[in-house]
Design a protein around this motif. Structure first.
Motif, PDB file in Angstrom:
ATOM      1  N   MET A  31     -23.321-118.576  11.892  1.00  8.34           N
ATOM      2  CA  MET A  31     -22.333-119.575  11.363  1.00  8.34           C
ATOM      3  C   MET A  31     -21.354-118.997  10.302  1.00  8.34           C
ATOM      4  SD  MET A  31     -22.697-123.359   9.964  1.00  8.34           S
ATOM      5  CE  MET A  31     -22.747-123.386   8.103  1.00  8.34           C
ATOM      6  N   ASP A  32     -20.118-118.955  10.570  1.00  8.78           N
ATOM      7  CA  ASP A  32     -19.239-118.359   9.526  1.00  8.78           C
ATOM      8  C   ASP A  32     -19.108-119.359   8.372  1.00  8.78           C
ATOM      9  OD1 ASP A  32     -19.212-115.873  10.465  1.00  8.78           O
ATOM     10  OD2 ASP A  32     -17.257-116.513  11.538  1.00  8.78           O
ATOM     11  N   LEU A  33     -19.012-118.848   7.125  1.00  4.76           N
ATOM     12  CA  LEU A  33     -18.896-119.781   6.145  1.00  4.76           C
ATOM     13  C   LEU A  33     -17.476-119.421   5.197  1.00  4.76           C
ATOM     14  CD1 LEU A  33     -22.451-119.868   4.334  1.00  4.76           C
ATOM     15  CD2 LEU A  33     -21.275-121.540   5.647  1.00  4.76           C
ATOM     16  N   ASN A  34     -16.777-120.149   4.913  1.00  9.68           N
ATOM     17  CA  ASN A  34     -15.554-119.888   4.088  1.00  9.68           C
ATOM     18  C   ASN A  34     -16.041-120.139   2.791  1.00  9.68           C
ATOM     19  OD1 ASN A  34     -13.551-119.663   6.313  1.00  9.68           O
ATOM     20  ND2 ASN A  34     -13.988-121.734   6.436  1.00  9.68           N
ATOM     21  N   VAL A  35     -15.950-118.812   2.077  1.00 10.98           N
ATOM     22  CA  VAL A  35     -16.302-119.140   0.540  1.00 10.98           C
ATOM     23  C   VAL A  35     -15.311-118.611  -0.276  1.00 10.98           C
ATOM     24  CG1 VAL A  35     -17.653-117.850  -1.282  1.00 10.98           C
ATOM     25  CG2 VAL A  35     -18.847-118.074   1.079  1.00 10.98           C
ATOM     26  N   LEU A  36     -14.932-119.567  -1.144  1.00 12.02           N
ATOM     27  CA  LEU A  36     -13.790-119.495  -2.089  1.00 12.02           C
ATOM     28  C   LEU A  36     -14.148-118.880  -3.561  1.00 12.02           C
ATOM     29  CD1 LEU A  36     -10.881-119.987  -3.172  1.00 12.02           C
ATOM     30  CD2 LEU A  36     -11.674-122.204  -4.064  1.00 12.02           C
ATOM     31  N   LYS A  37     -13.790-117.744  -3.765  1.00 10.07           N
ATOM     32  CA  LYS A  37     -14.186-117.059  -5.009  1.00 10.07           C
ATOM     33  C   LYS A  37     -12.879-117.395  -6.086  1.00 10.07           C
ATOM     34  CE  LYS A  37     -14.984-112.884  -7.591  1.00 10.07           C
ATOM     35  NZ  LYS A  37     -14.473-111.101  -7.488  1.00 10.07           N
TER      36      LYS A  37
ATOM     37  N   ASN B  34     -20.304-125.127 -16.230  1.00  9.91           N
ATOM     38  CA  ASN B  34     -19.091-125.790 -16.872  1.00  9.91           C
ATOM     39  C   ASN B  34     -18.133-126.153 -15.974  1.00  9.91           C
ATOM     40  OD1 ASN B  34     -19.774-123.757 -19.654  1.00  9.91           O
ATOM     41  ND2 ASN B  34     -20.107-125.862 -19.695  1.00  9.91           N
ATOM     42  N   PHE B  35     -18.005-125.725 -14.745  1.00  8.83           N
ATOM     43  CA  PHE B  35     -16.837-125.817 -13.960  1.00  8.83           C
ATOM     44  C   PHE B  35     -17.314-126.492 -12.426  1.00  8.83           C
ATOM     45  CE2 PHE B  35     -16.055-121.906 -16.412  1.00  8.83           C
ATOM     46  CZ  PHE B  35     -14.651-121.892 -16.563  1.00  8.83           C
ATOM     47  N   THR B  36     -16.455-127.288 -11.767  1.00  4.21           N
ATOM     48  CA  THR B  36     -16.940-128.035 -10.957  1.00  4.21           C
ATOM     49  C   THR B  36     -15.581-128.095  -9.816  1.00  4.21           C
ATOM     50  OG1 THR B  36     -18.341-129.482 -12.031  1.00  4.21           O
ATOM     51  CG2 THR B  36     -17.812-130.406  -9.847  1.00  4.21           C
ATOM     52  N   LEU B  37     -15.832-127.786  -8.578  1.00  6.30           N
ATOM     53  CA  LEU B  37     -14.767-127.909  -7.575  1.00  6.30           C
ATOM     54  C   LEU B  37     -15.272-129.200  -6.865  1.00  6.30           C
ATOM     55  CD1 LEU B  37     -12.346-126.046  -6.692  1.00  6.30           C
ATOM     56  CD2 LEU B  37     -13.911-125.502  -4.650  1.00  6.30           C
ATOM     57  N   TYR B  38     -13.767-129.746  -6.876  1.00  2.00           N
ATOM     58  CA  TYR B  38     -13.784-131.080  -5.825  1.00  2.00           C
ATOM     59  C   TYR B  38     -12.714-131.010  -4.730  1.00  2.00           C
ATOM     60  CZ  TYR B  38     -16.210-133.236  -9.768  1.00  2.00           C
ATOM     61  OH  TYR B  38     -16.956-133.719 -10.911  1.00  2.00           O
ATOM     62  N   GLN B  39     -13.106-131.541  -3.505  1.00  6.58           N
ATOM     63  CA  GLN B  39     -12.265-132.047  -2.691  1.00  6.58           C
ATOM     64  C   GLN B  39     -12.108-133.251  -2.691  1.00  6.58           C
ATOM     65  OE1 GLN B  39     -13.438-130.337   1.294  1.00  6.58           O
ATOM     66  NE2 GLN B  39     -12.039-131.736   2.317  1.00  6.58           N
ATOM     67  N   ASP B  40     -10.844-133.723  -2.816  1.00 11.45           N
ATOM     68  CA  ASP B  40     -10.699-135.072  -2.938  1.00 11.45           C
ATOM     69  C   ASP B  40     -11.621-135.735  -4.050  1.00 11.45           C
ATOM     70  OD1 ASP B  40      -8.967-135.298  -1.037  1.00 11.45           O
ATOM     71  OD2 ASP B  40     -10.527-135.496   0.427  1.00 11.45           O
TER      72      ASP B  40
ATOM     73  N   ASP C 110     -13.681-125.738   3.201  1.00 11.92           N
ATOM     74  CA  ASP C 110     -13.093-126.147   4.364  1.00 11.92           C
ATOM     75  C   ASP C 110     -11.781-125.244   4.416  1.00 11.92           C
ATOM     76  OD1 ASP C 110     -15.441-127.678   5.347  1.00 11.92           O
ATOM     77  OD2 ASP C 110     -14.325-129.248   4.412  1.00 11.92           O
ATOM     78  N   LYS C 111     -11.205-124.837   5.417  1.00 12.69           N
ATOM     79  CA  LYS C 111     -10.065-124.234   5.587  1.00 12.69           C
ATOM     80  C   LYS C 111      -8.985-124.992   5.605  1.00 12.69           C
ATOM     81  CE  LYS C 111     -11.245-120.501   8.623  1.00 12.69           C
ATOM     82  NZ  LYS C 111     -11.015-119.947  10.066  1.00 12.69           N
ATOM     83  N   GLU C 112      -7.903-124.663   4.789  1.00 13.06           N
ATOM     84  CA  GLU C 112      -6.423-125.435   4.262  1.00 13.06           C
ATOM     85  C   GLU C 112      -6.851-126.830   3.576  1.00 13.06           C
ATOM     86  OE1 GLU C 112      -3.976-125.466   7.784  1.00 13.06           O
ATOM     87  OE2 GLU C 112      -4.234-123.547   8.126  1.00 13.06           O
ATOM     88  N   LYS C 113      -7.712-127.162   3.131  1.00 15.09           N
ATOM     89  CA  LYS C 113      -8.064-128.193   2.350  1.00 15.09           C
ATOM     90  C   LYS C 113      -7.552-128.066   0.745  1.00 15.09           C
ATOM     91  CE  LYS C 113      -9.967-130.733   5.472  1.00 15.09           C
ATOM     92  NZ  LYS C 113      -9.534-132.196   5.833  1.00 15.09           N
ATOM     93  N   ASP C 114      -7.164-129.085   0.066  1.00 13.73           N
ATOM     94  CA  ASP C 114      -6.680-128.778  -1.463  1.00 13.73           C
ATOM     95  C   ASP C 114      -7.947-129.091  -2.439  1.00 13.73           C
ATOM     96  OD1 ASP C 114      -4.054-128.188  -0.570  1.00 13.73           O
ATOM     97  OD2 ASP C 114      -3.407-130.069  -0.866  1.00 13.73           O
ATOM     98  N   TYR C 115      -7.940-128.338  -3.424  1.00 14.50           N
ATOM     99  CA  TYR C 115      -9.276-128.495  -4.175  1.00 14.50           C
ATOM    100  C   TYR C 115      -8.653-128.852  -5.780  1.00 14.50           C
ATOM    101  CZ  TYR C 115     -11.800-127.236  -0.001  1.00 14.50           C
ATOM    102  OH  TYR C 115     -12.259-126.996   0.909  1.00 14.50           O
ATOM    103  N   GLN C 116      -9.660-128.985  -6.548  1.00 18.69           N
ATOM    104  CA  GLN C 116      -9.245-129.252  -7.895  1.00 18.69           C
ATOM    105  C   GLN C 116     -10.349-128.585  -8.589  1.00 18.69           C
ATOM    106  OE1 GLN C 116      -9.173-133.307  -9.959  1.00 18.69           O
ATOM    107  NE2 GLN C 116      -6.941-132.424 -10.708  1.00 18.69           N
ATOM    108  N   LEU C 117     -10.162-127.823  -9.444  1.00 14.48           N
ATOM    109  CA  LEU C 117     -11.139-127.189 -10.233  1.00 14.48           C
ATOM    110  C   LEU C 117     -11.318-127.674 -11.632  1.00 14.48           C
ATOM    111  CD1 LEU C 117     -13.486-124.771 -10.539  1.00 14.48           C
ATOM    112  CD2 LEU C 117     -11.592-123.239 -11.656  1.00 14.48           C
TER     113      LEU C 117
END
Length: 185
Positions: free
Chosen positions: A1-7, A26-32, A68-75
């Motif tokens: 299974m391929d994972l999409n990893v955001l660095k 100290n850092f958290t990433l949120y999708q919605d 996930d591909k093409e989703k927006d995030y907030q760090l």
């Protein structure tokens, strides 16, 4: 299974006079409104390390998340305070998924071009997509590299292939086994 990893490459500078404790927690990433899972990279030297920064000092490193591909995030960065909620400082950064995917597509194209150079110039394989992927004439590259390179100097061929790709301003792909790392830096 391929994972999409955001660095996410981060740099934290202590602009106060008091020491500042910095940690990847100290850092958290949120999708919605959902928190995104973190992942450990193959190379721990790339991770933002825990440190206590004196005034004016900087700590740099990467944060790795499964996305996930093409989703927006907030760090979100939460500066540790004295324990009182009013002392805590929060910074928020938006990350656009569509922009990341465009960058990832460029990285994939560069990786394929480099692989094509290696196939043709070092291993002498036929790669029908060479000209499409690299923008170079295969006959010219092969004739030039054959005249200059022998099996004992394959490293020189590798260097030539790398320079050819680098000079065309194509970014490179960083691969983590079956994962693709997309750098936002």
């Amino acid at each position: 299974m391929d994972l999409n990893v955001l660095k996410v490459n981060v740099s934290v500078k202590n602009i106060s006079k008091e020491p500042l404790n910095v940690d990847k927690s100290n850092f958290t990433l949120y999708q919605d409104d959902s928190q995104v899972s973190t992942i450990s990279p193959d190379d721990y030297n790339e991770v933002l390390s825990s440190s206590s920064l004196n005034a004016g000092k900087v700590s740099k490193g990467g944060l790795f998340f499964v996305v996930d591909k093409e989703k927006d995030y907030q760090l979100v960065y939460n500066e540790p305070g004295s324990g009182s909620k009013k002392d805590d400082k929060t910074l928020e950064f938006d990350i656009k998924g569509k922009d990341l995917m465009k960058k990832a597509d460029t990285l994939q194209a560069s990786a394929k071009a480099l692989s094509s150079y290696i196939d043709v110039m070092i291993f002498g394989k036929n790669n029908d997509e060479f000209e499409k992927l690299t923008g170079d004439n295969k006959s010219t590259v092969v004739n030039t590299s054959t005249a200059r390179c022998s099996r004992s100097v394959a490293t020189a061929c590798w260097t030539r292939a790398w320079r050819a790709i680098s000079s065309s301003s194509r970014p490179t792909l960083k691969s983590c086994r079956s994962r693709t790392t997309i750098s936002t830096a």
